[in-house]
Design a protein around this motif. Structure first.
Motif, PDB file in Angstrom:
ATOM      1  N   THR A  28       0.842  -1.199   0.000  1.00 22.57           N
ATOM      2  CA  THR A  28       0.000   0.000   0.000  1.00 22.57           C
ATOM      3  C   THR A  28       0.878   1.251   0.000  1.00 22.57           C
ATOM      4  O   THR A  28       0.545   2.249  -0.634  1.00 22.57           O
ATOM      5  N   VAL A  29       1.997   1.178   0.693  1.00 24.59           N
ATOM      6  CA  VAL A  29       2.943   2.297   0.749  1.00 24.59           C
ATOM      7  C   VAL A  29       3.660   2.438  -0.588  1.00 24.59           C
ATOM      8  O   VAL A  29       3.815   3.557  -1.110  1.00 24.59           O
ATOM      9  N   LEU A  35       3.290   6.686  -7.027  1.00 28.18           N
ATOM     10  CA  LEU A  35       2.245   7.511  -7.649  1.00 28.18           C
ATOM     11  C   LEU A  35       1.966   8.741  -6.774  1.00 28.18           C
ATOM     12  O   LEU A  35       0.918   8.828  -6.131  1.00 28.18           O
ATOM     13  N   PRO A  36       2.888   9.689  -6.750  1.00 27.74           N
ATOM     14  CA  PRO A  36       2.697  10.858  -5.874  1.00 27.74           C
ATOM     15  C   PRO A  36       1.460  11.688  -6.240  1.00 27.74           C
ATOM     16  O   PRO A  36       0.942  12.416  -5.390  1.00 27.74           O
ATOM     17  N   ASN A  37       0.984  11.547  -7.472  1.00 29.48           N
ATOM     18  CA  ASN A  37      -0.208  12.301  -7.883  1.00 29.48           C
ATOM     19  C   ASN A  37      -1.455  11.407  -7.945  1.00 29.48           C
ATOM     20  O   ASN A  37      -2.424  11.741  -8.617  1.00 29.48           O
ATOM     21  N   LEU A  38      -1.429  10.305  -7.196  1.00 32.86           N
ATOM     22  CA  LEU A  38      -2.578   9.399  -7.146  1.00 32.86           C
ATOM     23  C   LEU A  38      -3.784  10.135  -6.565  1.00 32.86           C
ATOM     24  O   LEU A  38      -3.652  10.923  -5.615  1.00 32.86           O
ATOM     25  N   GLU A  39      -4.931   9.871  -7.149  1.00 32.75           N
ATOM     26  CA  GLU A  39      -6.168  10.518  -6.717  1.00 32.75           C
ATOM     27  C   GLU A  39      -6.428  10.245  -5.233  1.00 32.75           C
ATOM     28  O   GLU A  39      -6.165   9.162  -4.722  1.00 32.75           O
ATOM     29  N   TYR A  42      -8.090   7.079  -3.895  1.00 34.35           N
ATOM     30  CA  TYR A  42      -7.249   5.885  -3.863  1.00 34.35           C
ATOM     31  C   TYR A  42      -6.207   5.968  -2.748  1.00 34.35           C
ATOM     32  O   TYR A  42      -5.910   4.957  -2.104  1.00 34.35           O
ATOM     33  N   VAL A  43      -5.678   7.148  -2.523  1.00 33.16           N
ATOM     34  CA  VAL A  43      -4.735   7.335  -1.408  1.00 33.16           C
ATOM     35  C   VAL A  43      -5.437   6.976  -0.098  1.00 33.16           C
ATOM     36  O   VAL A  43      -4.899   6.227   0.731  1.00 33.16           O
ATOM     37  N   ASP A  44      -6.652   7.505   0.081  1.00 32.52           N
ATOM     38  CA  ASP A  44      -7.410   7.218   1.300  1.00 32.52           C
ATOM     39  C   ASP A  44      -7.709   5.724   1.423  1.00 32.52           C
ATOM     40  O   ASP A  44      -7.570   5.147   2.508  1.00 32.52           O
ATOM     41  N   ALA A  45      -8.097   5.107   0.325  1.00 28.36           N
ATOM     42  CA  ALA A  45      -8.389   3.667   0.343  1.00 28.36           C
ATOM     43  C   ALA A  45      -7.135   2.867   0.699  1.00 28.36           C
ATOM     44  O   ALA A  45      -7.195   1.924   1.502  1.00 28.36           O
ATOM     45  N   LEU A  46      -6.006   3.248   0.136  1.00 31.16           N
ATOM     46  CA  LEU A  46      -4.752   2.537   0.431  1.00 31.16           C
ATOM     47  C   LEU A  46      -4.338   2.705   1.890  1.00 31.16           C
ATOM     48  O   LEU A  46      -3.819   1.766   2.503  1.00 31.16           O
ATOM     49  N   LYS A  47      -4.581   3.880   2.447  1.00 34.74           N
ATOM     50  CA  LYS A  47      -4.264   4.085   3.867  1.00 34.74           C
ATOM     51  C   LYS A  47      -5.166   3.215   4.750  1.00 34.74           C
ATOM     52  O   LYS A  47      -4.697   2.631   5.736  1.00 34.74           O
ATOM     53  N   GLU A  48      -6.440   3.114   4.389  1.00 32.18           N
ATOM     54  CA  GLU A  48      -7.350   2.234   5.131  1.00 32.18           C
ATOM     55  C   GLU A  48      -6.895   0.778   5.010  1.00 32.18           C
ATOM     56  O   GLU A  48      -6.910   0.035   5.996  1.00 32.18           O
ATOM     57  N   TRP A  49      -6.486   0.400   3.806  1.00 36.46           N
ATOM     58  CA  TRP A  49      -5.986  -0.960   3.602  1.00 36.46           C
ATOM     59  C   TRP A  49      -4.710  -1.205   4.393  1.00 36.46           C
ATOM     60  O   TRP A  49      -4.508  -2.301   4.943  1.00 36.46           O
ATOM     61  N   GLU A  50      -3.852  -0.222   4.443  1.00 43.65           N
ATOM     62  CA  GLU A  50      -2.615  -0.378   5.220  1.00 43.65           C
ATOM     63  C   GLU A  50      -2.950  -0.720   6.675  1.00 43.65           C
ATOM     64  O   GLU A  50      -2.371  -1.643   7.260  1.00 43.65           O
ATOM     65  N   ASP A 112      -0.583   7.649 -16.694  1.00 48.38           N
ATOM     66  CA  ASP A 112       0.546   8.517 -17.028  1.00 48.38           C
ATOM     67  C   ASP A 112       1.890   7.944 -16.573  1.00 48.38           C
ATOM     68  O   ASP A 112       2.921   8.585 -16.758  1.00 48.38           O
ATOM     69  N   ASN A 113       1.879   6.746 -15.972  1.00 51.44           N
ATOM     70  CA  ASN A 113       3.086   6.178 -15.384  1.00 51.44           C
ATOM     71  C   ASN A 113       3.181   4.685 -15.711  1.00 51.44           C
ATOM     72  O   ASN A 113       2.690   3.851 -14.948  1.00 51.44           O
ATOM     73  N   PRO A 114       3.831   4.331 -16.829  1.00 52.15           N
ATOM     74  CA  PRO A 114       3.900   2.917 -17.217  1.00 52.15           C
ATOM     75  C   PRO A 114       4.625   2.037 -16.198  1.00 52.15           C
ATOM     76  O   PRO A 114       4.321   0.850 -16.085  1.00 52.15           O
ATOM     77  N   VAL A 115       5.535   2.602 -15.443  1.00 45.20           N
ATOM     78  CA  VAL A 115       6.220   1.823 -14.405  1.00 45.20           C
ATOM     79  C   VAL A 115       5.212   1.388 -13.337  1.00 45.20           C
ATOM     80  O   VAL A 115       5.280   0.277 -12.812  1.00 45.20           O
ATOM     81  N   ALA A 116       4.270   2.253 -13.041  1.00 45.09           N
ATOM     82  CA  ALA A 116       3.257   1.930 -12.042  1.00 45.09           C
ATOM     83  C   ALA A 116       2.428   0.722 -12.463  1.00 45.09           C
ATOM     84  O   ALA A 116       2.067  -0.111 -11.623  1.00 45.09           O
ATOM     85  N   VAL A 117       2.135   0.604 -13.754  1.00 51.20           N
ATOM     86  CA  VAL A 117       1.385  -0.558 -14.244  1.00 51.20           C
ATOM     87  C   VAL A 117       2.169  -1.835 -13.957  1.00 51.20           C
ATOM     88  O   VAL A 117       1.625  -2.827 -13.457  1.00 51.20           O
ATOM     89  N   THR A 118       3.459  -1.807 -14.230  1.00 46.94           N
ATOM     90  CA  THR A 118       4.317  -2.964 -13.979  1.00 46.94           C
ATOM     91  C   THR A 118       4.345  -3.301 -12.495  1.00 46.94           C
ATOM     92  O   THR A 118       4.230  -4.476 -12.105  1.00 46.94           O
TER      93      THR A 118
END
Length: 140
Positions: A28-29, A35-39, A42-50, A112-118
């Protein structure tokens, strides 16, 4: 995963769950960092998941301690609780994968970030690995 652990099999699956829940928590981190510009949603959801994954990880550690203290005999009730926790961990991983898929498919930041997809594909595959282990144990 090998199935020759005999009566220690519950401890083996707990070891796997302990490792993979911690990995998912860290993932999650990782997602937020790449993705520093993640919506925000999704940031909030990832923090809840963390937090949720950290809680599950801690619960697994408690079960490892309980099974370890039981010695060579694991009471049936404890074994059943381990199996129920394993089912919960499996479902949690499926739900975590669903979030990762949603982020991968719907986030502009990912597009906008192909590395993120990988990275997301890698994270998904790792959670799928744990799911395979958990399913194998539950069906054995």
């Amino acid at each position: 995963m090998q199935f020759y652990y005999g009566p220690q099999m519950p401890l083996r699956i707990l070891d796997e769950a302990e490792f993979w829940k911690h990995q998912e928590e860290e993932h999650t981190v990782v997602i937020r960092e790449i993705l520093p510009n993640l919506e925000k949603k999704y940031v909030d959801a990832l923090k809840e998941w963390e937090n949720a994954l950290a809680t599950t990880h801690q619960k697994v550690v408690q079960f490892i301690e309980a099974v370890s203290r039981s010695g060579n005999y694991i009471p049936a009730a404890l074994h059943q609780e381990v199996m129920m926790l394993t089912e919960f961990c499996l479902k949690q991983s499926l739900d975590f994968i669903a979030l990762c898929q949603q982020i991968k498919e719907n986030s502009k930041a990912v597009q906008d970030n192909p590395v993120a997809v990988t990275v997301l594909n890698h994270i998904i595959r790792e959670s799928e690995y744990f799911i395979g282990i958990a399913r194998a144990l539950l069906s054995a």
